[in-house]
Design a protein around this motif. Structure first.
Motif, PDB file in Angstrom:
ATOM      1  N   VAL A 718       0.861  -1.190   0.000  1.00  0.00           N
ATOM      2  CA  VAL A 718       0.000   0.000   0.000  1.00  0.00           C
ATOM      3  C   VAL A 718       0.896   1.239   0.000  1.00  0.00           C
ATOM      4  N   PHE A 719       0.803   2.016  -1.071  1.00  0.00           N
ATOM      5  CA  PHE A 719       1.626   3.216  -1.217  1.00  0.00           C
ATOM      6  C   PHE A 719       0.768   4.461  -1.017  1.00  0.00           C
ATOM      7  N   SER A 720       1.402   5.514  -0.507  1.00  0.00           N
ATOM      8  CA  SER A 720       0.723   6.784  -0.290  1.00  0.00           C
ATOM      9  C   SER A 720       1.722   7.906  -0.533  1.00  0.00           C
ATOM     10  N   GLU A 721       1.292   9.127  -0.261  1.00  0.00           N
ATOM     11  CA  GLU A 721       2.203  10.262  -0.459  1.00  0.00           C
ATOM     12  C   GLU A 721       3.411  10.143   0.454  1.00  0.00           C
ATOM     13  N   ARG A 722       3.217   9.595   1.641  1.00  0.00           N
ATOM     14  CA  ARG A 722       4.324   9.452   2.597  1.00  0.00           C
ATOM     15  C   ARG A 722       5.092   8.158   2.406  1.00  0.00           C
ATOM     16  N   VAL A 723       4.449   7.142   1.852  1.00  0.00           N
ATOM     17  CA  VAL A 723       5.095   5.820   1.679  1.00  0.00           C
ATOM     18  C   VAL A 723       5.354   5.592   0.202  1.00  0.00           C
ATOM     19  N   ARG A 724       6.597   5.789  -0.209  1.00  0.00           N
ATOM     20  CA  ARG A 724       6.960   5.612  -1.627  1.00  0.00           C
ATOM     21  C   ARG A 724       7.774   4.345  -1.853  1.00  0.00           C
ATOM     22  N   GLN A 725       8.352   3.807  -0.786  1.00  0.00           N
ATOM     23  CA  GLN A 725       9.157   2.586  -0.891  1.00  0.00           C
ATOM     24  C   GLN A 725       8.660   1.560   0.107  1.00  0.00           C
ATOM     25  N   LEU A 726       8.615   0.299  -0.344  1.00  0.00           N
ATOM     26  CA  LEU A 726       8.232  -0.795   0.544  1.00  0.00           C
ATOM     27  C   LEU A 726       9.083  -2.026   0.251  1.00  0.00           C
ATOM     28  N   ARG A 727       9.297  -2.826   1.293  1.00  0.00           N
ATOM     29  CA  ARG A 727      10.068  -4.069   1.161  1.00  0.00           C
ATOM     30  C   ARG A 727       9.126  -5.257   1.216  1.00  0.00           C
ATOM     31  N   TYR A 728       9.573  -6.321   0.591  1.00  0.00           N
ATOM     32  CA  TYR A 728       8.859  -7.590   0.722  1.00  0.00           C
ATOM     33  C   TYR A 728       9.873  -8.723   0.687  1.00  0.00           C
ATOM     34  N   ALA A 729       9.458  -9.886   1.141  1.00  0.00           N
ATOM     35  CA  ALA A 729      10.330 -11.065   1.186  1.00  0.00           C
ATOM     36  C   ALA A 729       9.701 -12.194   0.375  1.00  0.00           C
ATOM     37  N   VAL A 730      10.543 -12.886  -0.364  1.00  0.00           N
ATOM     38  CA  VAL A 730      10.119 -14.028  -1.183  1.00  0.00           C
ATOM     39  C   VAL A 730      10.839 -15.264  -0.664  1.00  0.00           C
ATOM     40  N   THR A 731      10.098 -16.278  -0.285  1.00  0.00           N
ATOM     41  CA  THR A 731      10.710 -17.533   0.164  1.00  0.00           C
ATOM     42  C   THR A 731      10.457 -18.607  -0.894  1.00  0.00           C
ATOM     43  N   VAL A 732      11.549 -19.180  -1.364  1.00  0.00           N
ATOM     44  CA  VAL A 732      11.489 -20.230  -2.384  1.00  0.00           C
ATOM     45  C   VAL A 732      11.887 -21.540  -1.733  1.00  0.00           C
ATOM     46  N   THR A 733      11.020 -22.541  -1.821  1.00  0.00           N
ATOM     47  CA  THR A 733      11.268 -23.846  -1.207  1.00  0.00           C
ATOM     48  C   THR A 733      11.254 -24.921  -2.276  1.00  0.00           C
ATOM     49  N   ALA A 734      12.314 -25.722  -2.286  1.00  0.00           N
ATOM     50  CA  ALA A 734      12.428 -26.793  -3.287  1.00  0.00           C
ATOM     51  C   ALA A 734      12.872 -28.072  -2.606  1.00  0.00           C
TER      52      ALA A 734
END
Length: 772
Positions: A718-734
């Motif tokens: 969720v981006f707004s005028e104050r939030v221009r950058q966000l992080r996320y994590a991707v977990t890959v399981t094999a």
């Protein structure tokens, strides 16, 4: 196992070089070489007014110094004996040294094929790239072409500091408001000539920015050529020729020379000059041969481009022409944009018609007198078992065997068009050039000097079988001109360099593909369209193929994006192109591989095919800073001194080594050990920057690779005028028991962030590696 071993061997190269340089005992006959020295710029004693004075006084005779570098790199190149070089290397201010090496070039309708349209979209929003300067590192330019007219262009940007260097048949009057700068770099070549390594042939070359080869004129006009009406190559590809950024300014840096390649010391000097001059984009269709890449600290293209990118200059490079073999992609540094080649929806068909009535498809740009359906005897010299004859090498054909006949020649070992001259010299009337198994069905057009066409490997085998089974085999060639609307297109070109990345497989390379097959662009008057000395034809435009042709398409694209978004970093521009790239062709089917006819993979095309209809408004971008690249270099085990060779400034790596796969790249590559039983997981962290609507919500969409589980947290951004950058994590399981790797040794999927308007897509690659 092979990938890790390759990395370990590369990391020993610098140590090997140092030990070689320090070998004791200089003999009177010791052969000189050119070396590039990286010097700690902060160590200059104050007594010396400039670094040049310091280098000449303390390290080398001024006569031996070729180039002094002070913008993207700090140091100098000089012609020295190995023992002299070893002495210089012992100085505490000298961080590293490496030998000068020779590199090679990676040798109309395409802007529309990329999604560009007049008066709307990216062309309109960027004013066709009008105030952006593209620096082209190549063989120079033939400035008199219509493609380089400055008609109705505004004044040269005031920030521009470049020059128009005079020389053979080139003066300051050859520059204008379009061609704003031109330089040539020959000292490395000239030193190689003095040292017995082959210099510049001044009987066929110009000691100036003027192009004696044609390659540089072609790439420059592909990136930024003006509109040229009634353009064609001997009637082929007729229409309006134009570059991707028609109003962008050009600055030409001649670092490559006809028949003699491009030397590292000159390339590095060009990077230094171009950044100091004020270019915004650098286009470099140059690299190592045979798909071999040096580690970054021994690669002047990687070093020079790091310096450029760190100062805000976008660098586009070619992926190499050693495909379809795996691990053949070159120019691997993660700060570079690495561009492979694809086809467009235009072709130049020439059919082989056999005496039994079969019609087999081929390709040709032959523009001479047609065969008019006349059937000629057909012969294959390779039946004799003599390899040179099968390849139609010089003096290999028996005139008694080929006179008055169409000759089938195998591709390889000599220039394609040169084989036709061998056939003509022996009395043949035409040639069919057959691909070998390694080239598959990939075809490129050539401006042959005799009636000739190229056919794929399967068609070549059919023709040879026909000859073997017929008492009197005959054939003719039907040249069909230019055909538009070819399907499927794009297709990954068979020659395009392929992944995985041989240095750091955690970074997917190539980044994407762009048009690189049968591209019409401006040409030199110094040679004919084949480039052969015996070809005396003159043509304003020529049609060439190679990742060399794909690279300037991306350079022009970067100029448009830079013009439309002046505040975007080089990484943001690359991200915009990658996350909006197409992975389907004009049939809305997955991209095919030209060499096999089967679906291709991200090892072939990276993130996909360049799509400029979407890149102007990507929604989100994956940005990177200099600190991110330093962290990456720390993560792959480089020490502080080695990193300083690349970055110019001292660095400190953290106690805990970062993970290379956590570089904020617009693709994800998960490597698992093949020796570990059971399920394994890896987590990747990415940061996205919103460059679209201020208030927007993106949801994740995952296409997991077969046999692999992929989870993303959070699932909404969720981006707004104050939030221009966000992080996320991707977990890959094999799980090694469930993981079935394909022919490429990997499985592929994708992760996309979607807001109803944008689809911000990143490829996912999962593979196994053998431990050392």
């Amino acid at each position: 196992m092979a990938l890790l071993l390759c990395k370990a061997l590369f990391s020993l190269l610098l140590v090997f070089l140092v030990s070689t340089l320090q070998a004791s005992g200089a003999s009177p006959a010791e052969t000189g070489k050119t070396y590039i020295f990286r010097v700690d710029r902060f160590a200059k004693p104050s007594i010396f007014p400039t670094h040049s004075h310091w280098y000449a006084s303390e390290f080398a005779d001024p006569v031996s110094i070729l180039h002094v570098y002070d913008t993207v790199f700090h140091g100098f190149s000089a012609s020295l004996t190995p023992s002299q070089a070893a002495s210089v290397l012992e100085h505490p201010s000298v961080l590293a040294a490496f030998e000068d090496h020779r590199r090679q070039l990676h040798t109309t309708r395409s802007p529309q094929f990329l999604g560009l349209r007049n008066q709307r979209g990216l062309w309109s929003e960027s004013d066709y790239g009008s105030d952006v300067v593209i620096g082209v590192f190549d063989t120079g330019i033939w400035p008199e072409r219509r493609s380089f007219s400055d008609l109705n262009l505004g004044p040269v940007p005031r920030r521009w500091k470049g020059v128009c260097q005079s020389g053979d048949r080139f003066t300051s009057r050859n520059c204008n408001k379009k061609l704003v700068g031109a330089r040539f770099f020959s000292k490395g070549h000239e030193a190689a000539g003095r040292l017995g390594g082959g210099g510049i042939n001044k009987t066929v070359e110009f000691l100036s920015p003027r192009d004696a080869d044609g390659h540089g004129t072609h790439t420059a006009s592909t990136a930024a050529g003006r509109y040229s009406f009634r353009a064609s190559m001997a009637g082929y590809a007729p229409g309006i020729a134009k570059g991707v950024a028609p109003k962008a300014r050009l600055a030409v840096y001649k670092v490559c020379w006809k028949n003699s390649g491009c030397f590292d010391s000159d390339i590095l000097a060009a990077f230094d000059a171009a950044v100091n001059d004020g270019v915004d984009v650098i286009s470099i269709s140059i690299g190592g041969g045979d798909g071999i890449s040096s580690p970054y600290y021994l690669d002047p293209i990687a070093i020079g481009s790091y310096g450029a990118v760190s100062m805000g200059v976008f660098v586009s490079s070619s992926a190499g022409n050693d495909g379809p073999n795996g691990m053949s992609v070159t120019n691997l540094a993660p700060w570079l944009m690495t561009v492979g080649a694809g086809t467009i929806d235009r072709n130049f068909p020439a059919d082989v018609i056999l005496g039994d009535g079969r019609r087999l498809p081929g390709v040709s740009l032959y523009a001479g007198a047609p065969l008019k359906g006349k059937m000629y005897p057909l012969v294959y010299p390779g039946k004799s078992g003599v390899l040179a004859a099968s390849l139609c090498m010089e003096n290999s054909l028996d005139p008694k065997l080929v006179r008055g006949k169409i000759v089938i020649c195998d591709r390889g070992s000599s220039a394609r068009v040169a084989k036709g001259l061998v056939v003509r010299k022996a009395g043949g009337v035409g040639m069919i050039l057959a691909n070998g198994a390694s080239n598959g069905e990939g075809l490129v057009g050539d401006a042959h000097l005799i009636p000739a066409c190229a056919v794929g490997s399967d068609e070549g085998d059919l023709i040879k079988s026909y000859i073997a089974s017929s008492a009197v085999a005959t054939a003719t060639i039907d040249f069909r001109g230019t055909i538009l609307g070819i399907k499927p297109a794009p297709v990954v070109a068979s020659f395009s360099g392929r992944g995985p990345n041989g240095l750091n497989p955690e970074i997917l390379k190539p980044d994407l593909i762009a048009p690189g097959v049968n591209i019409l662009a401006a040409w030199t008057d110094a040679v004919g369209p084949t480039g052969l000395d015996s070809d005396t034809r003159k043509t304003e435009f020529n049609i060439l193929s190679g990742t060399s042709m794909a690279c300037p398409h991306v350079s022009g694209a970067a100029a448009l994006l830079k013009s439309a978004h002046p505040d975007w970093s080089p990484a943001a521009i690359r991200s915009a192109m990658m996350t909006t790239a197409s992975i389907t062709d004009n049939r809305f089917q997955p991209l095919d591989d030209e060499s096999s006819g089967k679906p291709s993979t991200p090892y072939d095309y990276g993130a996909g095919h360049l799509n400029l209809g979407l890149a102007m408004d990507p929604g989100l971008v994956y940005d990177l800073t200099n600190d991110d690249y330093v962290s990456f270099l720390c993560s792959i085990g480089y020490g502080a001194k080695t990193i300083q060779v690349i970055t110019r400034s001292p660095v400190n790596c953290p106690m805990k080594r970062p993970l290379p796969e956590n570089l904020n790249y617009p693709s994800i590559a998960a490597l698992f050990s093949s020796s570990r039983a059971g399920a394994s997981s890896k987590t990747f962290v990415r940061t996205v920057t919103n460059v679209g609507a201020i208030n927007s919500v993106y949801s994740v969409k995952v296409e997991p690779p077969k046999g692999v589980a992929v989870t993303v947290k959070p699932t909404k951004l969720v981006f707004s005028e104050r939030v221009r950058q966000l992080r996320y994590a991707v977990t890959v399981t094999a799980d090694s028991k469930n993981l079935v790797l394909g022919d490429s040794g990997a499985v592929f999927g994708a992760l996309s962030w979607v807001d109803g308007k944008h689809v911000v897509r990143s490829p996912i690659v999962v593979t196994q590696i053998d431990p050392l």
